[in-house]
Design a protein around this motif. Structure first.
Motif, PDB file in Angstrom:
ATOM      1  N   ASN A 176       0.830  -1.225   0.000  1.00 55.58           N
ATOM      2  CA  ASN A 176       0.000   0.000   0.000  1.00 55.58           C
ATOM      3  C   ASN A 176       0.856   1.263   0.000  1.00 55.58           C
TER       4      ASN A 176
ATOM      5  N   ILE B 158       1.806   1.920  -3.487  1.00 56.38           N
ATOM      6  CA  ILE B 158       0.644   2.398  -4.250  1.00 56.38           C
ATOM      7  C   ILE B 158       0.341   3.858  -3.913  1.00 56.38           C
TER       8      ILE B 158
ATOM      9  N   GLN C  31       0.240   7.025  -6.472  1.00 55.43           N
ATOM     10  CA  GLN C  31      -0.901   7.919  -6.659  1.00 55.43           C
ATOM     11  C   GLN C  31      -0.526   9.384  -6.394  1.00 55.43           C
TER      12      GLN C  31
END
Length: 228
Positions: A64, A67, A71
């Motif tokens: 995560n 990620i 983003q």
């Protein structure tokens, strides 16, 4: 034994397809691990099988985190790209505004010259161009004026015909004799001409008086009576 070249297309045999997936999945995960170790890179890998089973790899403690970093990076790039686009739009808008201001100034100057103001800085050629432009404009104005006058005249003629027609219809409804402007006018003119001829003849007869010229004192008339 020489290994043949694999064709890049979907494997139709389900068993062979599953075996190939397993082998290549393991090889891809191994390559990702080697890339993160050898090059000290942050690597994240996500794989979904045809049955929807998830396989993942992350060189960090959590996938995560990678990620979220991805983003955030994409968001920053989007903002920076939007800022660049806004800057380009502002430059184009400023150029358009400047060009429009120059055009408005030129139009205002031309308008003042057509009105006869600000002619001190004009050369002979410019004055000749202004004169020619005014003559062309005046010719167009006169042409348009004459056209409108002709249209009004035609409209008035049509209205006159309509009024005459209505007049005839009204006189017929009232049982009156239709007016014949030309015939009545002609008869009146003949009567007036006859009256003028009579008056002229009477004036001629009145003016025909015999006159004689005498020189000397007037003659005395003798009385017919005798004195006793």
């Amino acid at each position: 034994m020489v290994r043949g070249k694999t064709q890049m297309k979907r494997i139709e045999n389900a068993a062979s397809r599953q075996v190939t997936f397993s082998k290549r999945r393991n090889g891809l995960l191994k390559k990702a691990f080697e890339l993160s170790v050898l090059c000290d890179a942050e690597v994240a890998l996500i794989i979904f099988s045809t049955r929807g089973k998830l396989y993942e790899f992350s060189s960090c403690s959590s996938l995560n985190n990678t990620i979220d970093r991805f983003q955030k990076r994409m968001k920053d790039q989007g903002l920076s790209g939007k800022a660049v686009q806004d800057h380009d739009h502002m430059e184009l808008a400023n150029e358009d505004t400047s060009s429009m201001a120059k055009r408005i100034e030129f139009i205002e100057s031309s308008k003042r010259k057509l009105l006869g103001d600000g002619l001190e800085s004009c050369s002979i050629d410019e004055l000749q161009q202004i004169e020619n432009q005014l003559e062309r404009s005046l010719a167009k104005i006169r042409e348009r004026k004459n056209l409108m006058l002709r249209e009004q005249i035609e409209l008035m003629k049509e209205e006159e015909k309509s009024l005459l027609k209505q007049n005839v219809e009204l006189r017929e409804k009232c049982g009156m004799q239709p007016i014949g402007p030309l015939n009545n006018r002609g008869g009146g003119e003949e009567e007036e001409d006859e009256e003028d001829d009579v008056e002229t003849e009477s004036e001629t007869e009145t003016m025909e008086v015999e006159t004689e010229l005498f020189i000397g004192p007037p003659k005395r008339q003798r009385s017919s009576k005798k004195i006793p």
